[in-house]
Scaffold this motif. Structure first.
Motif, short mmCIF file in Angstrom:
data_model
loop_
_atom_site.label_atom_id
_atom_site.label_comp_id
_atom_site.label_asym_id
_atom_site.label_seq_id
_atom_site.Cartn_x
_atom_site.Cartn_y
_atom_site.Cartn_z
N PRO A 164 6.21 2.66 11.91
CA PRO A 164 6.57 2.36 13.29
C PRO A 164 5.34 2.33 14.19
O PRO A 164 4.38 3.09 13.98
CB PRO A 164 7.51 3.52 13.67
CG PRO A 164 7.96 4.10 12.38
CD PRO A 164 6.83 3.90 11.42
N PRO A 165 5.31 1.46 15.18
CA PRO A 165 4.21 1.48 16.16
C PRO A 165 4.14 2.83 16.86
O PRO A 165 5.16 3.49 17.09
CB PRO A 165 4.57 0.35 17.13
CG PRO A 165 5.51 -0.54 16.37
CD PRO A 165 6.26 0.37 15.44
N GLY A 166 2.93 3.23 17.23
CA GLY A 166 2.74 4.56 17.79
C GLY A 166 3.48 4.79 19.09
O GLY A 166 3.91 5.90 19.39
N ARG A 167 3.64 3.74 19.91
CA ARG A 167 4.28 3.91 21.21
C ARG A 167 5.78 3.70 21.17
O ARG A 167 6.45 3.86 22.20
CB ARG A 167 3.66 2.94 22.21
CG ARG A 167 2.19 3.18 22.50
CD ARG A 167 1.69 2.27 23.59
NE ARG A 167 1.87 0.85 23.24
CZ ARG A 167 1.52 -0.15 24.03
NH1 ARG A 167 1.00 0.10 25.22
NH2 ARG A 167 1.70 -1.40 23.64
N ALA A 168 6.35 3.30 20.03
CA ALA A 168 7.77 2.99 19.96
C ALA A 168 8.61 4.25 20.18
O ALA A 168 8.24 5.35 19.76
CB ALA A 168 8.11 2.37 18.61
N THR A 169 9.74 4.08 20.86
CA THR A 169 10.66 5.19 21.08
C THR A 169 11.85 5.14 20.13
O THR A 169 12.58 6.13 20.01
CB THR A 169 11.17 5.19 22.52
OG1 THR A 169 11.77 3.91 22.81
CG2 THR A 169 10.03 5.43 23.50
N ALA A 170 12.08 4.01 19.46
CA ALA A 170 13.16 3.91 18.49
C ALA A 170 12.89 2.74 17.57
O ALA A 170 12.25 1.76 17.95
CB ALA A 170 14.52 3.73 19.19
N ILE A 171 13.38 2.86 16.33
CA ILE A 171 13.27 1.78 15.35
C ILE A 171 14.62 1.57 14.69
O ILE A 171 15.45 2.49 14.62
CB ILE A 171 12.20 2.06 14.27
CG1 ILE A 171 12.57 3.33 13.48
CG2 ILE A 171 10.82 2.18 14.89
CD1 ILE A 171 11.75 3.53 12.22
N ILE A 172 14.83 0.34 14.20
CA ILE A 172 15.96 0.02 13.35
C ILE A 172 15.39 -0.67 12.13
O ILE A 172 14.74 -1.72 12.24
CB ILE A 172 16.99 -0.89 14.05
CG1 ILE A 172 17.50 -0.23 15.33
CG2 ILE A 172 18.15 -1.21 13.12
CD1 ILE A 172 18.48 -1.11 16.10
N ALA A 173 15.59 -0.09 10.97
CA ALA A 173 15.01 -0.64 9.73
C ALA A 173 16.08 -0.66 8.66
O ALA A 173 16.94 0.23 8.60
CB ALA A 173 13.81 0.18 9.28
N THR A 221 20.77 1.35 6.53
CA THR A 221 20.08 1.08 7.78
C THR A 221 19.70 2.40 8.42
O THR A 221 20.51 3.33 8.45
CB THR A 221 20.97 0.28 8.75
OG1 THR A 221 21.31 -0.97 8.16
CG2 THR A 221 20.26 0.02 10.07
N MET A 222 18.47 2.48 8.91
CA MET A 222 18.02 3.70 9.58
C MET A 222 17.73 3.40 11.04
O MET A 222 17.03 2.44 11.38
CB MET A 222 16.76 4.26 8.91
CG MET A 222 16.18 5.47 9.64
SD MET A 222 14.93 6.37 8.70
CE MET A 222 16.00 7.25 7.54
N VAL A 223 18.27 4.24 11.92
CA VAL A 223 18.00 4.22 13.36
C VAL A 223 17.32 5.55 13.67
O VAL A 223 17.96 6.61 13.58
CB VAL A 223 19.28 4.04 14.18
CG1 VAL A 223 18.96 3.96 15.66
CG2 VAL A 223 20.05 2.81 13.72
N ALA A 224 16.04 5.50 14.03
CA ALA A 224 15.28 6.74 14.15
C ALA A 224 14.38 6.69 15.37
O ALA A 224 14.08 5.63 15.93
CB ALA A 224 14.44 6.99 12.89
N GLY A 225 13.94 7.87 15.77
CA GLY A 225 12.98 8.04 16.84
C GLY A 225 12.02 9.16 16.49
O GLY A 225 12.28 9.94 15.57
N PRO A 226 10.90 9.28 17.19
CA PRO A 226 9.98 10.37 16.90
C PRO A 226 10.55 11.74 17.26
O PRO A 226 10.23 12.73 16.61
CB PRO A 226 8.75 10.03 17.74
CG PRO A 226 9.28 9.17 18.85
CD PRO A 226 10.42 8.40 18.26
N THR A 227 11.40 11.78 18.28
CA THR A 227 12.09 13.01 18.67
C THR A 227 13.53 12.64 19.01
O THR A 227 13.88 11.47 19.17
CB THR A 227 11.44 13.67 19.90
OG1 THR A 227 11.50 12.77 21.01
CG2 THR A 227 9.98 14.01 19.62
#
Length: 837
Positions: free
Chosen positions: A716-725, A736-742
């Motif tokens: 994930p990009p360092g500044r991203a707040t959420a991803i869908i992969a 499917t994964m929906v994730a965030g750093p926190t």
């Protein structure tokens, strides 16, 4: 000698006084300077509205305000305005005493029901039109007596030639000139009784914009008007409640100023229900019944004392757990109940309750049964009422639709850049990006004033798809002119098709004041035009976030419950899961059956993982194709945090040359040319061949790849707040994964991704979101096909045509193989026929 100077002074004073005397004899009304308002003459437009003449001095007299001091009810005249004949005497008009500018009777905080489908609605170019529906209860329709509209236009918009019109249920309620101001301009309109009704109210907003000084085609890109949601909506009168009585009234909850509806699930009995998927089923059903196209879910234990606009509180629990809440129906003590707490309450609260836990689950099932759809029952339209009307048809194969059915009326255009658009939807298994073409059969006309070099452009989802030049110097009429539109930029879900006519005339070079209104129409588009979609291939692919966002595929048609794996069972992660699931339910037009799963017991079942990235084990990340190092390196810094980071840069220092020291511009150019663009040796020869292949045949070595390619791990990009992969094609799993750093960033990021503007552009194998750049996609290097029940030879032929168009090496091998087989068969056949010589 003493009289001569005096005589000269008298003569000089007389000469200086002559202009003043002449002005005094001029019959000119100076009433504006005296505190009154001078009578003005208005010109009538063809549509019946009035505008100020072009030569009105902008600084003469007090500033004209097109809003009355008190709200004036609008009535449609039965006949046109009476025109005074030249021979009729015109009575002199007495100066009217000046009145103070109208006071703004409402502010953004006074809006009781926001009506825009987004944070702001922008119209660009010379014209624009948008219709959507606003649902109201009977009490809201009776109380909404005022409509407030806040807008801001470009400084290039000429108010004397530009206008804004608003209609509600085909009744014109506002027609005023557009004006550019430094601050937002607010209009307050009093609504006549009967303008609004219980149920869906159709709002239509039209904008006509003309440039102040420029008549070029390029100047039309400087024209825009923003309708601000925070100051646009209905103002309710009286102290009665909003009248939420039945579940049909869920549509009338409304939105916040940014177009989002908040579903606040209140659990006074604690978080025990978070261990099951019943709440996920509940919020999906509520979102579908309310048709919330943009929503977020919150989990709380207490009610809000004052509910913000666009918020629905859903109290869930047994009768004993909800005993402290006001307005709980008495029937909940004996049976399962789904009802509003009190129809006269200022804010809606839906109660889902019963005497025990089994009754609560039965109440949820009772609510969801009306919106659950079998996997085999495919919808025929996308219900886009809250943000677009008419509803968008779903094209499942060969079909033709007229522009009249797509709400594009016959229109004559006098400007420089005509703009018309319509929307069509495609199913989640759409597969025709490489070979198919749709056709627009255009009925249009243009006059001899349109010079050759003008053209028609067709855009699909913002990408240019076709261009047709207008070559006739004497004008022309098109009768079903076929314009081929490649399906390259179409995607599953709703697609926007734009028809733009760029018209160049000699009058635009002259650019006479007011010419755009005085000249006759130069272009016409007729509603008898048609959009024809051919038969296309249909097959599911994985990974494919475009199908996930556009139609909820493949989870929307899953016959088994989808496993929802939470990184941690708490309110934040569960709320993020509920927000994501409700968005999928809206896309698939049905409740997606789910269960709360565990990673160890998943197997090959379809699953969605939601949580902070470090809450999942390394094998799970590896199976989905996410780099394990991202668990520790992904910080999720926002753009604001990065911009505040101090950077110490010495402006006098310069980095060393990386390719050796070369002085002079020519030396630097030669070094880059030789070492980077045209390297020597075998590598240079290979690059030259690759460039020749791409320039001559439009081929690249990436298109010559055969078979699937290995997907690199996604970071994930360092500044991203959420991803869908999604898991790579090599895997057999639909994960499917929906994730965030926190967890906090996850909730924020999923809410932002659920916004329609972002959700509609998800694509590829993975997508990330951050505040600075929006959505960033990672394309899938390879995809695998998922065969469904609709197998047919015709569909397989279309699938093969699209696959061979992408994999040209496979096509070449297949062609050579077929030619070889044909040659062998021909030789064998000829060996048995005829006479041997």
């Amino acid at each position: 000698m003493t009289r001569t100077p005096r005589l000269k002074m008298v003569l000089m004073a007389s000469v200086l006084a002559l202009p003043t005397l002449a002005v005094a004899q001029t019959p000119f009304d100076m009433s504006p300077e005296r505190g009154g308002s001078a009578p003005t003459v208005r010109d009538q437009r063809p549509d019946g509205a009035f505008v100020m003449p072009f030569d009105t001095e902008p600084n003469a007299g007090p500033k004209l305000d097109f809003l009355p001091a008190a709200p004036v009810p609008f009535t449609l005249p039965e006949e046109g305005p009476r025109l005074i004949a030249p021979e009729e005497p015109v009575a002199p008009v007495a100066p009217v005493p000046a009145e103070p500018p109208p006071e703004r009777t409402a502010s953004a905080s006074d809006i009781d029901r926001f009506i825009l489908p987004a944070a702001n609605l922008r119209f660009e170019g010379e014209s624009g039109r948008r219709s959507w529906g606003i649902a109201l209860t009977a009490a809201q329709a009776a109380r909404a007596t005022t409509l407030a509209v806040t807008h801001n236009s470009s400084i290039y918009v000429a108010p004397e030639n530009s206008s804004m019109r608003i209609s509600i249920n085909d009744r014109l309620v506002l027609d005023q000139p557009l004006s550019a101001e430094s601050d937002d301009k607010r209009a307050t309109i009093s609504l006549l009784p009967g303008t609004l009704k219980a149920g869906i109210n159709v709002v239509t907003l039209e904008v006509v914009q003309r440039h102040r000084t420029d008549c070029t085609i390029e100047s039309t890109y400087e024209l825009w008007t923003d309708i601000e949601s925070a100051g646009t909506g209905f103002v309710f009168d009286g102290g009665a409640g909003n009248g939420f009585v039945t579940v049909d009234d869920l549509r009338a909850v409304g939105t916040s100023p940014n177009g989002t509806t908040t579903l606040r699930v209140v659990l006074p009995g604690g978080d025990r229900m978070l261990a099951e998927a019943d709440l996920l089923r509940l919020v999906q059903a509520v979102a579908l019944l309310g048709n919330y196209r943009q929503q977020k879910v919150e989990i709380a234990s207490t009610l809000l004392p004052e509910t913000p606009p666009g918020t629905l509180q859903i109290a869930v629990g047994t009768t004993s757990e909800l005993s402290a809440l006001p307005g709980v129906p008495a029937e909940a003590a004996t049976s399962a109940v789904v009802d509003f707490a009190d129809g006269d309450a200022p804010s809606p609260m839906l109660v889902v309750s019963g005497p025990n836990r089994t009754a609560v689950i039965a109440a949820i099932a009772q609510l969801a049964v009306g919106v659950e759809r079998p996997p085999t029952a495919a919808p025929t339209v996308v219900n886009t009422t809250p943000w677009l009307l008419p509803t968008v048809p779903i094209l499942t194969g060969e079909q033709s639709i007229t522009f009249a059915d797509l709400a594009i009326p016959t229109e004559e255009f006098t400007g420089r850049r005509s703009h018309a658009e319509f929307h069509v939807a495609l199913p989640g298994d759409f597969y025709a990006e490489a070979y198919g073409t749709a056709t627009i059969y255009l009925d249009a006309a243009y006059t001899e004033k349109v010079r050759p070099g003008s053209h028609l452009d067709i855009y699909v989802n913002g990408f240019i798809a076709a261009n047709t030049p207008l070559t006739s110097a004497s004008g022309d009429i098109f009768r079903h002119l076929p314009i081929s539109v490649a399906l390259t930029h179409f995607r599953p879900g709703v697609n926007r098709v734009t028809i733009e006519a760029v018209l160049d005339t000699e009058a635009d070079d002259i650019c006479a004041p007011g010419a755009s209104n005085d000249e006759p129409a130069r272009f016409a588009l007729f509603d008898s035009s048609e959009f024809s979609m051919p038969d296309f291939a249909r097959i599911d692919r994985w990974p494919n976030l475009a199908a996930l966002a556009g139609a909820g595929a493949p989870y929307g048609r899953s016959e088994t419950p989808v496993q929802i794996v939470l990184g941690r069972v708490d309110a934040n992660v569960y709320a993020a899961a509920a927000t994501f699931l409700t968005r999928l339910a809206i896309s698939s037009d049905g409740v997606i059956p789910t269960t709360i799963g565990r990673t160890q017991a998943l197997g090959d079942a379809p699953a969605i993982f939601i949580g902070a990235l470090d809450q999942f084990a390394a094998p799970t990340l590896a199976e989905i194709g996410i780099s394990e190092t991202a668990r520790n390196s992904w910080t999720g810094q926002s753009s604001g945090e990065l911009s505040s980071t101090p950077f110490e840069i010495d402006p006098l220092s310069s980095p060393p040359a990386t390719f050796g020291v070369t002085t002079g511009t020519k030396g630097v150019y030669d070094r880059w040319q030789n070492e980077l663009v045209n390297p020597s040796g075998l590598r240079g020869t290979w690059f030259a061949f690759e460039n020749w292949l791409e320039e001559t045949f439009e081929l690249s070595f990436s298109s010559l790849n055969v078979g699937s390619r290995e997907e690199p791990d996604y970071s994930p990009p360092g500044r991203a707040t959420a991803i869908i992969a999604q898991s790579p094609a090599a895997s057999d799993r639909l994960w499917t994964m929906v994730a965030g750093p926190t967890e906090e960033a996850l909730v924020e990021g999923v809410t932002e991704l659920s916004i329609r503007q972002y959700w509609s552009i998800l694509n590829g194998r993975a997508s990330s979101f951050d505040d600075a750049t929006g959505v960033t996609d990672v394309p899938a290097l390879s995809q695998r096909f998922i065969f469904g029940d609709g197998f047919s030879l015709q569909n397989m032929r279309l699938v093969a045509a699209n696959w061979l168009s992408i994999n040209i090496v496979g096509y070449a091998f297949a062609l050579v193989l077929l030619c070889t087989i044909l040659g062998i068969c021909t030789a064998a056949l000829l060996a048995r026929l005829g006479r041997r010589s």
